[in-house]
Design a protein around this motif. Structure first.
Motif: not given
Length: 320
Positions: A1-13, A288-293, A309-315
């Motif tokens: 399982m993975w946890w995904i961090g992201g930018y929300g509206p307060d960081m223009e995400g 807005n995406g996570v690419a796997s290779f 598709f993942v909203p504004s992923p950062t981590f």
């Protein structure tokens, strides 16, 4: 399982908080929805049945108790600065790097793992400091990358207290951003502005320069974003701007690094990447995406399927 961090509206995400992803049978990641609603959890860390987030927009760090895929917030503490962007654990505390203020904050952890209170604030040595990452070193030491000061700051660790012991100045225009340890114990530093990987040997409480190389595919206007080691000596770096993944190869002792090639990150603005179980995953923030290779024998990343598709992923944080 993975946890995904992201930018929300307060960081223009567009992210609503911490999300979950799962691995498909081919190894690519599939979006599993929102696990905890929280503003701009830019960076994530895990420990003690908790997930911790650096809340970049509001200048805090938050702890979440983990029960399977359910996250419940159980503490929020001031980060001791503006724009917290990275976390590193001490024994009973967490160090947070505050980008815009250049400060480091040390936050205590309660016995159950929840964030408790701010213990210490350390300022940058220069007014233009931009703290971006910290990393524990063997022997109760810690190094911090100050991108604005162009320096690596060194500390001794005494319990949950940091004591400054020295610093190393990097060449102007380097912009030290990310830090990783080679299996040999050597420190690898990614230069955001210079597009370099610089290797240091931690010796006698200081850092001795070993080598520095340019990452392949880095061009004018680019920003290097993150480092991750793979198998067989391969090293991967994200390049924002031209939107590449750079591939380098390290010798077994870590003292020699050679550029190999670069490939498309299959998206826009690869903010974070990580190698896990022999596969490379890239968080492309602006597309807005996570690419796997898959990773070929020569280290070349090959896209498994269209980015998810993942909203504004950062981590990207694997926990299995």
């Amino acid at each position: 399982m993975w946890w995904i961090g992201g930018y929300g509206p307060d960081m223009e995400g567009t992210a609503a908080g911490i999300s979950v992803m799962h691995a498909r049978s081919d190894g690519s990641l599939e979006f599993g929805g929102l696990a905890a609603r929280t503003p701009s959890p830019t960076y994530l860390a895990h420990g003690r049945d908790h997930i911790y987030s650096a809340d970049e927009g509001r200048g805090t760090i938050t702890s979440f108790h983990r029960d399977g895929e359910r996250l419940t917030a159980d503490g929020t503490v001031d980060s001791a600065g503006q724009s917290p962007c990275q976390l590193e654990f001490l024994d009973d505390a967490v160090v947070v790097a505050n980008y815009d203020s250049g400060t480091l904050g040390v936050v205590s952890l309660a016995a159950d793992g929840a964030v408790e209170r701010l213990l210490q604030t350390l300022a940058s040595p220069v007014p233009e400091g931009l703290a971006h990452a910290s990393l524990g070193l063997p022997g109760d030491r810690l190094v911090s990358a100050d991108l604005g000061a162009e320096r690596l700051l060194l500390f001794s660790v005494s319990g949950s207290t940091l004591v400054a012991t020295g610093e190393v100045t990097m060449p102007p225009g380097t912009g030290p951003r990310d830090l990783v340890l080679h299996q040999s114990g050597l420190l690898y530093v990614l230069g955001e502005h210079g597009g370099t990987v610089t290797v240091y040997d931690p010796v006698d409480g200081m850092l001795e320069l070993v080598t520095s190389v340019a990452i392949p595919g880095f061009g004018p206007g680019d920003q290097a974003a993150a480092l991750s080691f793979g198998a067989d000596g391969f090293l991967y770096a994200g390049v924002r701007g031209s939107n590449r993944v750079s591939v380098l190869h390290c010798s077994a002792d870590g003292r020699e690094v050679e550029p190999v090639r670069s490939v498309s990150c299959e998206g826009d603005w690869p903010r974070h990447l990580t190698v896990h179980r022999g596969l490379l995953h890239v968080a492309n923030q602006n597309s807005n995406g996570v690419a796997s290779f898959r990773l070929d024998l020569d280290g070349t990343p090959s896209l498994i399927r269209e980015p998810e598709f993942v909203p504004s992923p950062t981590f990207l944080l694997p926990t299995d």
